[in-house]
Design a protein around this motif. Structure first.
Motif, PDB file in Angstrom:
ATOM      1  N   ARG A  70     -78.794   8.496   7.901  1.00  0.00           N
ATOM      2  CA  ARG A  70     -78.702   9.940   8.149  1.00  0.00           C
ATOM      3  C   ARG A  70     -77.911  10.635   7.041  1.00  0.00           C
ATOM      4  NH1 ARG A  70     -76.389   9.351  12.993  1.00  0.00           N
ATOM      5  NH2 ARG A  70     -77.752   8.204  14.355  1.00  0.00           N
ATOM      6  N   GLY A  71     -76.865   9.948   6.551  1.00  0.00           N
ATOM      7  CA  GLY A  71     -76.086  10.511   5.450  1.00  0.00           C
ATOM      8  C   GLY A  71     -76.917  10.667   4.189  1.00  0.00           C
ATOM      9  N   ILE A  72     -77.758   9.690   3.909  1.00  0.00           N
ATOM     10  CA  ILE A  72     -78.631   9.772   2.732  1.00  0.00           C
ATOM     11  C   ILE A  72     -79.637  10.904   2.886  1.00  0.00           C
ATOM     12  CG2 ILE A  72     -80.423   8.567   1.413  1.00  0.00           C
ATOM     13  CD1 ILE A  72     -78.896   5.946   2.012  1.00  0.00           C
ATOM     14  N   ILE A  73     -80.170  11.050   4.089  1.00  0.00           N
ATOM     15  CA  ILE A  73     -81.098  12.162   4.338  1.00  0.00           C
ATOM     16  C   ILE A  73     -80.394  13.491   4.061  1.00  0.00           C
ATOM     17  CG2 ILE A  73     -82.385  13.411   6.143  1.00  0.00           C
ATOM     18  CD1 ILE A  73     -82.977  10.589   7.365  1.00  0.00           C
ATOM     19  N   GLY A  74     -79.165  13.608   4.557  1.00  0.00           N
ATOM     20  CA  GLY A  74     -78.391  14.826   4.295  1.00  0.00           C
ATOM     21  C   GLY A  74     -78.157  15.046   2.814  1.00  0.00           C
ATOM     22  N   MET A  75     -77.891  13.967   2.091  1.00  0.00           N
ATOM     23  CA  MET A  75     -77.700  14.090   0.641  1.00  0.00           C
ATOM     24  C   MET A  75     -78.963  14.629  -0.024  1.00  0.00           C
ATOM     25  SD  MET A  75     -75.636  10.551  -0.140  1.00  0.00           S
ATOM     26  CE  MET A  75     -75.258  10.892  -1.874  1.00  0.00           C
ATOM     27  N   LEU A  76     -80.129  14.100   0.394  1.00  0.00           N
ATOM     28  CA  LEU A  76     -81.389  14.589  -0.173  1.00  0.00           C
ATOM     29  C   LEU A  76     -81.616  16.052   0.167  1.00  0.00           C
ATOM     30  CD1 LEU A  76     -83.714  11.534   0.489  1.00  0.00           C
ATOM     31  CD2 LEU A  76     -83.199  12.531  -1.732  1.00  0.00           C
ATOM     32  N   GLU A  77     -81.355  16.399   1.413  1.00  0.00           N
ATOM     33  CA  GLU A  77     -81.556  17.787   1.837  1.00  0.00           C
ATOM     34  C   GLU A  77     -80.630  18.745   1.093  1.00  0.00           C
ATOM     35  OE1 GLU A  77     -83.132  16.879   6.377  1.00  0.00           O
ATOM     36  OE2 GLU A  77     -81.004  17.328   6.063  1.00  0.00           O
ATOM     37  N   ASN A  78     -79.485  18.246   0.649  1.00  0.00           N
ATOM     38  CA  ASN A  78     -78.522  19.072  -0.086  1.00  0.00           C
ATOM     39  C   ASN A  78     -78.623  18.881  -1.590  1.00  0.00           C
ATOM     40  OD1 ASN A  78     -77.331  20.294   2.203  1.00  0.00           O
ATOM     41  ND2 ASN A  78     -76.195  18.403   2.595  1.00  0.00           N
ATOM     42  N   ASP A  79     -79.712  18.263  -2.042  1.00  0.00           N
ATOM     43  CA  ASP A  79     -79.978  18.064  -3.467  1.00  0.00           C
ATOM     44  C   ASP A  79     -78.853  17.330  -4.190  1.00  0.00           C
ATOM     45  OD1 ASP A  79     -82.504  19.330  -3.368  1.00  0.00           O
ATOM     46  OD2 ASP A  79     -81.547  21.304  -3.503  1.00  0.00           O
ATOM     47  N   ALA A  80     -78.329  16.283  -3.563  1.00  0.00           N
ATOM     48  CA  ALA A  80     -77.270  15.487  -4.188  1.00  0.00           C
ATOM     49  C   ALA A  80     -77.809  14.811  -5.452  1.00  0.00           C
ATOM     50  CB  ALA A  80     -76.759  14.438  -3.204  1.00  0.00           C
ATOM     51  N   TYR A  81     -76.893  14.441  -6.308  1.00  0.00           N
ATOM     52  CA  TYR A  81     -77.226  13.776  -7.571  1.00  0.00           C
ATOM     53  C   TYR A  81     -77.876  12.421  -7.284  1.00  0.00           C
ATOM     54  CZ  TYR A  81     -76.378  11.988 -12.317  1.00  0.00           C
ATOM     55  OH  TYR A  81     -76.510  11.473 -13.579  1.00  0.00           O
ATOM     56  N   CYS A  82     -78.954  12.125  -8.015  1.00  0.00           N
ATOM     57  CA  CYS A  82     -79.743  10.901  -7.793  1.00  0.00           C
ATOM     58  C   CYS A  82     -78.878   9.650  -7.761  1.00  0.00           C
ATOM     59  CB  CYS A  82     -80.795  10.744  -8.887  1.00  0.00           C
ATOM     60  SG  CYS A  82     -82.012  12.065  -8.926  1.00  0.00           S
ATOM     61  N   ASN A  83     -77.973   9.515  -8.698  1.00  0.00           N
ATOM     62  CA  ASN A  83     -77.144   8.317  -8.784  1.00  0.00           C
ATOM     63  C   ASN A  83     -76.297   8.138  -7.520  1.00  0.00           C
ATOM     64  OD1 ASN A  83     -76.387   6.046 -10.506  1.00  0.00           O
ATOM     65  ND2 ASN A  83     -74.336   6.964 -10.406  1.00  0.00           N
ATOM     66  N   ASP A  84     -75.781   9.232  -6.989  1.00  0.00           N
ATOM     67  CA  ASP A  84     -74.988   9.150  -5.756  1.00  0.00           C
ATOM     68  C   ASP A  84     -75.842   8.658  -4.582  1.00  0.00           C
ATOM     69  OD1 ASP A  84     -72.859  10.120  -7.217  1.00  0.00           O
ATOM     70  OD2 ASP A  84     -73.123  12.197  -6.542  1.00  0.00           O
ATOM     71  N   ILE A  85     -77.081   9.141  -4.520  1.00  0.00           N
ATOM     72  CA  ILE A  85     -77.991   8.698  -3.456  1.00  0.00           C
ATOM     73  C   ILE A  85     -78.312   7.219  -3.626  1.00  0.00           C
ATOM     74  CG2 ILE A  85     -80.299   8.990  -2.464  1.00  0.00           C
ATOM     75  CD1 ILE A  85     -80.075  11.978  -3.291  1.00  0.00           C
ATOM     76  N   LEU A  86     -78.563   6.802  -4.856  1.00  0.00           N
ATOM     77  CA  LEU A  86     -78.884   5.392  -5.118  1.00  0.00           C
ATOM     78  C   LEU A  86     -77.727   4.472  -4.724  1.00  0.00           C
ATOM     79  CD1 LEU A  86     -80.719   5.810  -8.518  1.00  0.00           C
ATOM     80  CD2 LEU A  86     -81.731   5.006  -6.363  1.00  0.00           C
ATOM     81  N   ILE A  87     -76.511   4.901  -4.973  1.00  0.00           N
ATOM     82  CA  ILE A  87     -75.345   4.096  -4.590  1.00  0.00           C
ATOM     83  C   ILE A  87     -75.285   3.954  -3.069  1.00  0.00           C
ATOM     84  CG2 ILE A  87     -72.814   4.100  -4.520  1.00  0.00           C
ATOM     85  CD1 ILE A  87     -72.964   5.297  -7.410  1.00  0.00           C
ATOM     86  N   GLN A  88     -75.549   5.038  -2.352  1.00  0.00           N
ATOM     87  CA  GLN A  88     -75.560   4.970  -0.891  1.00  0.00           C
ATOM     88  C   GLN A  88     -76.712   4.109  -0.384  1.00  0.00           C
ATOM     89  OE1 GLN A  88     -73.079   5.964   1.127  1.00  0.00           O
ATOM     90  NE2 GLN A  88     -72.133   6.305  -0.868  1.00  0.00           N
ATOM     91  N   SER A  89     -77.850   4.186  -1.056  1.00  0.00           N
ATOM     92  CA  SER A  89     -79.001   3.358  -0.693  1.00  0.00           C
ATOM     93  C   SER A  89     -78.673   1.872  -0.880  1.00  0.00           C
ATOM     94  CB  SER A  89     -80.210   3.751  -1.539  1.00  0.00           C
ATOM     95  OG  SER A  89     -81.312   2.926  -1.260  1.00  0.00           O
ATOM     96  N   ALA A  90     -77.973   1.552  -1.952  1.00  0.00           N
ATOM     97  CA  ALA A  90     -77.561   0.162  -2.180  1.00  0.00           C
ATOM     98  C   ALA A  90     -76.607  -0.302  -1.084  1.00  0.00           C
ATOM     99  CB  ALA A  90     -76.906   0.028  -3.559  1.00  0.00           C
ATOM    100  N   ALA A  91     -75.752   0.580  -0.617  1.00  0.00           N
ATOM    101  CA  ALA A  91     -74.827   0.242   0.473  1.00  0.00           C
ATOM    102  C   ALA A  91     -75.608  -0.046   1.756  1.00  0.00           C
ATOM    103  CB  ALA A  91     -73.826   1.378   0.691  1.00  0.00           C
ATOM    104  N   VAL A  92     -76.667   0.712   2.017  1.00  0.00           N
ATOM    105  CA  VAL A  92     -77.510   0.467   3.186  1.00  0.00           C
ATOM    106  C   VAL A  92     -78.181  -0.898   3.061  1.00  0.00           C
ATOM    107  CG1 VAL A  92     -79.621   1.203   4.385  1.00  0.00           C
ATOM    108  CG2 VAL A  92     -77.875   2.887   3.783  1.00  0.00           C
ATOM    109  N   ASN A  93     -78.713  -1.202   1.873  1.00  0.00           N
ATOM    110  CA  ASN A  93     -79.340  -2.516   1.669  1.00  0.00           C
ATOM    111  C   ASN A  93     -78.349  -3.644   1.936  1.00  0.00           C
ATOM    112  OD1 ASN A  93     -81.948  -1.727   1.034  1.00  0.00           O
ATOM    113  ND2 ASN A  93     -81.508  -1.528  -1.145  1.00  0.00           N
ATOM    114  N   ALA A  94     -77.132  -3.496   1.462  1.00  0.00           N
ATOM    115  CA  ALA A  94     -76.108  -4.520   1.689  1.00  0.00           C
ATOM    116  C   ALA A  94     -75.803  -4.658   3.178  1.00  0.00           C
ATOM    117  CB  ALA A  94     -74.838  -4.175   0.914  1.00  0.00           C
ATOM    118  N   ALA A  95     -75.750  -3.541   3.882  1.00  0.00           N
ATOM    119  CA  ALA A  95     -75.470  -3.577   5.320  1.00  0.00           C
ATOM    120  C   ALA A  95     -76.615  -4.243   6.090  1.00  0.00           C
ATOM    121  CB  ALA A  95     -75.224  -2.156   5.845  1.00  0.00           C
TER     122      ALA A  95
END
Length: 126
Positions: free
Chosen positions: A60-85
């Motif tokens: 949900r946090g990543i979705i919010g980041m996308l909706e708020n046009d967050a920087y790609c690298n920040d989203i990718l870091i969060q995506s990697a954290a999800v993969n690790a989890a």
């Protein structure tokens, strides 16, 4: 912790996805996901569900980041954290599965469980 067999389908799979329960009951069909269940302690179930809820929150946090046009690298870091989890969840569930279901089935002489485990490991390692 045991796996037991159900007598009727618990999902909405079509007949093409199903197989007969036994040769004695050809009219009654269930899919493979409906035939085995693992009984878990309340503590184990709660622990696994809590892990998944944390992952859900991360998504949900990543979705919010996308909706708020967050920087790609920040989203990718969060995506990697999800993969690790998710990987940590899979490792825990797999370890429990081997200790309980697989060990029990091997003791009972159900060698097909080894093939099932190998197929599962191959899917996890893709």
């Amino acid at each position: 912790m045991t796996a037991d067999h159900k007598s009727e389908a618990c999902c909405s799979h079509t007949a093409a996805d199903t197989e007969p329960l036994s040769s004695q009951e050809p009219a009654q069909k269930v899919c493979s996901c409906c035939t085995k269940h693992t009984l878990r302690s309340e503590a184990e179930r709660r622990k696994l569900v809590n892990r998944l809820k944390r992952i859900e929150g991360q998504i949900r946090g990543i979705i919010g980041m996308l909706e708020n046009d967050a920087y790609c690298n920040d989203i990718l870091i969060q995506s990697a954290a999800v993969n690790a989890a998710v990987n940590a969840f899979n490792k825990e569930l797999l370890a429990n599965h081997i200790r309980t279901c697989v060990a029990r089935d091997i003791r009972e002489g159900k060698d097909e469980t080894i093939d099932e485990l190998v197929a599962t490991l191959q899917k996890l390692m893709k």
